[in-house]
Design a protein around this motif. Structure first.
Motif, PDB file in Angstrom:
ATOM      1  N   TYR A  74      31.694  36.320  50.769  1.00 53.63           N
ATOM      2  CA  TYR A  74      32.013  37.498  50.282  1.00 53.63           C
ATOM      3  C   TYR A  74      33.400  37.238  49.337  1.00 53.63           C
ATOM      4  O   TYR A  74      33.600  38.064  48.368  1.00 53.63           O
ATOM      5  CB  TYR A  74      32.667  38.497  51.370  1.00 53.63           C
ATOM      6  CG  TYR A  74      31.686  38.988  52.320  1.00 53.63           C
ATOM      7  CD1 TYR A  74      30.807  40.171  52.078  1.00 53.63           C
ATOM      8  CD2 TYR A  74      31.247  38.012  53.565  1.00 53.63           C
ATOM      9  CE1 TYR A  74      29.859  40.448  53.021  1.00 53.63           C
ATOM     10  CE2 TYR A  74      30.419  38.561  54.226  1.00 53.63           C
ATOM     11  CZ  TYR A  74      29.592  39.726  54.034  1.00 53.63           C
ATOM     12  OH  TYR A  74      28.618  40.248  55.116  1.00 53.63           O
ATOM     13  N   ALA A  75      34.046  36.197  49.583  1.00 47.46           N
ATOM     14  CA  ALA A  75      35.036  35.854  48.702  1.00 47.46           C
ATOM     15  C   ALA A  75      34.938  34.379  47.824  1.00 47.46           C
ATOM     16  O   ALA A  75      35.829  34.152  47.200  1.00 47.46           O
ATOM     17  CB  ALA A  75      36.316  35.612  49.603  1.00 47.46           C
ATOM     18  N   ARG A  76      33.601  34.464  47.886  1.00 51.11           N
ATOM     19  CA  ARG A  76      33.249  33.095  47.091  1.00 51.11           C
ATOM     20  C   ARG A  76      31.537  33.177  46.791  1.00 51.11           C
ATOM     21  O   ARG A  76      30.799  32.739  47.128  1.00 51.11           O
ATOM     22  CB  ARG A  76      33.455  31.868  47.804  1.00 51.11           C
ATOM     23  CG  ARG A  76      33.535  30.514  46.717  1.00 51.11           C
ATOM     24  CD  ARG A  76      33.517  29.223  47.471  1.00 51.11           C
ATOM     25  NE  ARG A  76      34.735  29.079  47.997  1.00 51.11           N
ATOM     26  CZ  ARG A  76      35.754  28.151  47.701  1.00 51.11           C
ATOM     27  NH1 ARG A  76      35.523  27.463  46.609  1.00 51.11           N
ATOM     28  NH2 ARG A  76      37.004  28.228  48.199  1.00 51.11           N
ATOM     29  N   GLY A  77      31.363  34.191  46.004  1.00 49.92           N
ATOM     30  CA  GLY A  77      29.734  34.271  45.424  1.00 49.92           C
ATOM     31  C   GLY A  77      29.626  35.241  44.175  1.00 49.92           C
ATOM     32  O   GLY A  77      30.272  35.147  43.412  1.00 49.92           O
ATOM     33  N   CYS A  78      28.302  35.674  44.352  1.00 50.77           N
ATOM     34  CA  CYS A  78      28.059  36.492  43.060  1.00 50.77           C
ATOM     35  C   CYS A  78      26.866  37.404  43.468  1.00 50.77           C
ATOM     36  O   CYS A  78      26.404  37.500  45.027  1.00 50.77           O
ATOM     37  CB  CYS A  78      27.863  35.720  41.912  1.00 50.77           C
ATOM     38  SG  CYS A  78      26.040  34.600  42.188  1.00 50.77           S
ATOM     39  N   GLY A 138      29.041  40.712  40.232  1.00 51.79           N
ATOM     40  CA  GLY A 138      29.721  40.009  41.403  1.00 51.79           C
ATOM     41  C   GLY A 138      30.780  39.233  40.906  1.00 51.79           C
ATOM     42  O   GLY A 138      31.404  39.272  39.815  1.00 51.79           O
ATOM     43  N   GLY A 139      31.214  38.050  41.652  1.00 47.56           N
ATOM     44  CA  GLY A 139      31.947  37.065  41.394  1.00 47.56           C
ATOM     45  C   GLY A 139      33.233  37.586  41.358  1.00 47.56           C
ATOM     46  O   GLY A 139      33.769  38.492  41.687  1.00 47.56           O
ATOM     47  N   PRO A 140      34.339  36.607  41.294  1.00 50.96           N
ATOM     48  CA  PRO A 140      35.533  36.913  41.296  1.00 50.96           C
ATOM     49  C   PRO A 140      36.227  38.013  40.024  1.00 50.96           C
ATOM     50  O   PRO A 140      35.538  37.791  39.266  1.00 50.96           O
ATOM     51  CB  PRO A 140      36.326  35.416  40.972  1.00 50.96           C
ATOM     52  CG  PRO A 140      35.342  34.365  41.311  1.00 50.96           C
ATOM     53  CD  PRO A 140      33.926  35.242  41.103  1.00 50.96           C
ATOM     54  N   GLN A 149      32.667  40.312  46.162  1.00 49.44           N
ATOM     55  CA  GLN A 149      32.065  39.271  45.133  1.00 49.44           C
ATOM     56  C   GLN A 149      30.508  39.335  45.275  1.00 49.44           C
ATOM     57  O   GLN A 149      30.028  38.893  44.453  1.00 49.44           O
ATOM     58  CB  GLN A 149      32.586  37.958  45.402  1.00 49.44           C
ATOM     59  CG  GLN A 149      33.990  37.453  44.828  1.00 49.44           C
ATOM     60  CD  GLN A 149      34.444  36.228  44.752  1.00 49.44           C
ATOM     61  OE1 GLN A 149      33.741  35.471  44.543  1.00 49.44           O
ATOM     62  NE2 GLN A 149      35.771  36.031  45.121  1.00 49.44           N
ATOM     63  N   THR A 150      30.045  39.759  46.341  1.00 55.62           N
ATOM     64  CA  THR A 150      28.808  39.690  46.509  1.00 55.62           C
ATOM     65  C   THR A 150      27.934  41.288  46.606  1.00 55.62           C
ATOM     66  O   THR A 150      26.691  41.022  46.750  1.00 55.62           O
ATOM     67  CB  THR A 150      28.134  39.003  47.703  1.00 55.62           C
ATOM     68  OG1 THR A 150      28.922  39.768  48.994  1.00 55.62           O
ATOM     69  CG2 THR A 150      28.628  37.521  47.771  1.00 55.62           C
ATOM     70  N   GLY A 151      28.412  42.104  46.322  1.00 54.02           N
ATOM     71  CA  GLY A 151      27.829  43.419  46.134  1.00 54.02           C
ATOM     72  C   GLY A 151      27.585  43.908  47.620  1.00 54.02           C
ATOM     73  O   GLY A 151      26.886  44.890  47.692  1.00 54.02           O
TER      74      GLY A 151
END
Length: 316
Positions: A74-78, A138-140, A149-151
């Motif tokens: 959730y805090a490092r993704g896309c 997504g993403g930062p 970050q992941t929708g």
């Protein structure tokens, strides 16, 4: 719901967001999602990509034409193949449209539709105002959240909508309302049984992993609940979150690259929330040891995100 998105006639959205495996969610089906849409490739991943990730994802204004999928945490993704929440629906309005953060995975769109329909049955509520979800891929973000970050994250305003015909400009200037008192130790007189009912409904949904809200709200709900308390375990006290509550969904089917969060600890979590409140009312004594130097938080680079996020960012 299929009929909702069909009525809204999202022609432009169809062109931008053909993603999702057929039949996985109503939102995917309603968008005529192409089950043969390309998935994010692992080819041509550059392990030394030093670009600052928020400077890449923060300026992309449309979803990728890929199958709907979440990558990373959730805090490092896309996210690939995101769906845009319509600006206005039968029982919701998306707020702060200039941010372009009303994008998410199809499961999140479905959840918003369902929760807003329930909200519209509550006295004094016409539905919900939806705050930040995610960026188109997504993403930062350039500002604000570390997660989203992941929708699979969505902020729901505490302000009960009295109408769902706010102009675009009004949605930029209107504010939600704070529900906290005494720095978050207690709810204030704006808190109502309807707020608790909405949070109970959201937390009882099996798609939901956690909900973040200020500590005083959790303690108030713990004191008020006289029936089934199982839903309270998903309500997690956290800093801020008194103008909105933050819903986080579980990784959906068809997203093997999505990193799930650990489930909440066993029990209703009420004792933990009370500890948060006690610390607000009587802060603990500072550590006698002097703190070390403050180390600035480093910005995530593209190489630090899941490898598939590079192809998501580069995709049409």
């Amino acid at each position: 719901m299929v009929r909702t998105l069909a009525i809204l006639g999202l022609t432009a959205l169809l062109a931008a967001c053909q993603g999702g495996d057929a039949g996985v969610t109503r939102a995917a089906a309603s968008l005529n999602a192409n089950p043969g849409a390309p998935r994010a490739s692992t080819q041509n991943v550059n392990p030394a990509d030093s670009r600052v990730a928020k400077e890449v994802f923060g300026y992309i204004d449309a979803a990728s034409r890929q199958a709907s999928e979440s990558f990373g945490g959730y805090a490092r993704g896309c996210q690939a193949g995101a769906v845009q929440l319509p600006e206005t629906g039968p029982t919701w309005q998306a707020m702060r449209l200039s941010r372009n953060r009303n994008w998410a995975q199809p499961v999140t769109i479905d959840f918003i539709e369902d929760l807003s329909a329930f909200a519209a049955t509550l006295p004094g509520w016409e539905g919900i105002y939806v705050g930040d979800m995610s960026q188109p891929r997504g993403g930062p973000m350039l500002s604000g959240h570390r997660s989203h970050q992941t929708g699979l994250d969505a902020d729901i305003w505490m302000l009960p909508p009295q109408s769902l015909d706010l102009s675009v400009q009004r949605r930029e200037t209107i504010s939600s309302i704070s529900m906290q008192r005494a720095g978050g130790a207690y709810v204030n007189d704006r808190w109502t049984p309807e707020h608790m009912a909405l949070l109970r409904r959201a937390a009882s949904d099996p798609r939901v992993a956690r909900i973040f809200v200020f500590p005083g709200a959790k303690v108030a709900m713990c004191a008020a609940e006289t029936g089934d308390r199982s839903w309270l375990s998903k309500i997690r006290p956290w800093y801020g979150h008194h103008y909105h509550f933050h819903v986080r969904l579980n990784c959906p089917p068809g997203s093997p690259g999505c990193e799930a969060q650990d489930p909440p600890p066993a029990g209703d979590g009420c004792a933990d929330a009370q500890t948060w409140v006690d610390d607000i009312l009587q802060p603990r004594a500072p550590d006698p040891e002097p703190p070390g130097p403050v180390v600035p938080r480093r910005e995530l680079t593209m190489a630090q995100l899941p490898g598939r996020c590079q192809s998501v960012a580069a995709s049409d």
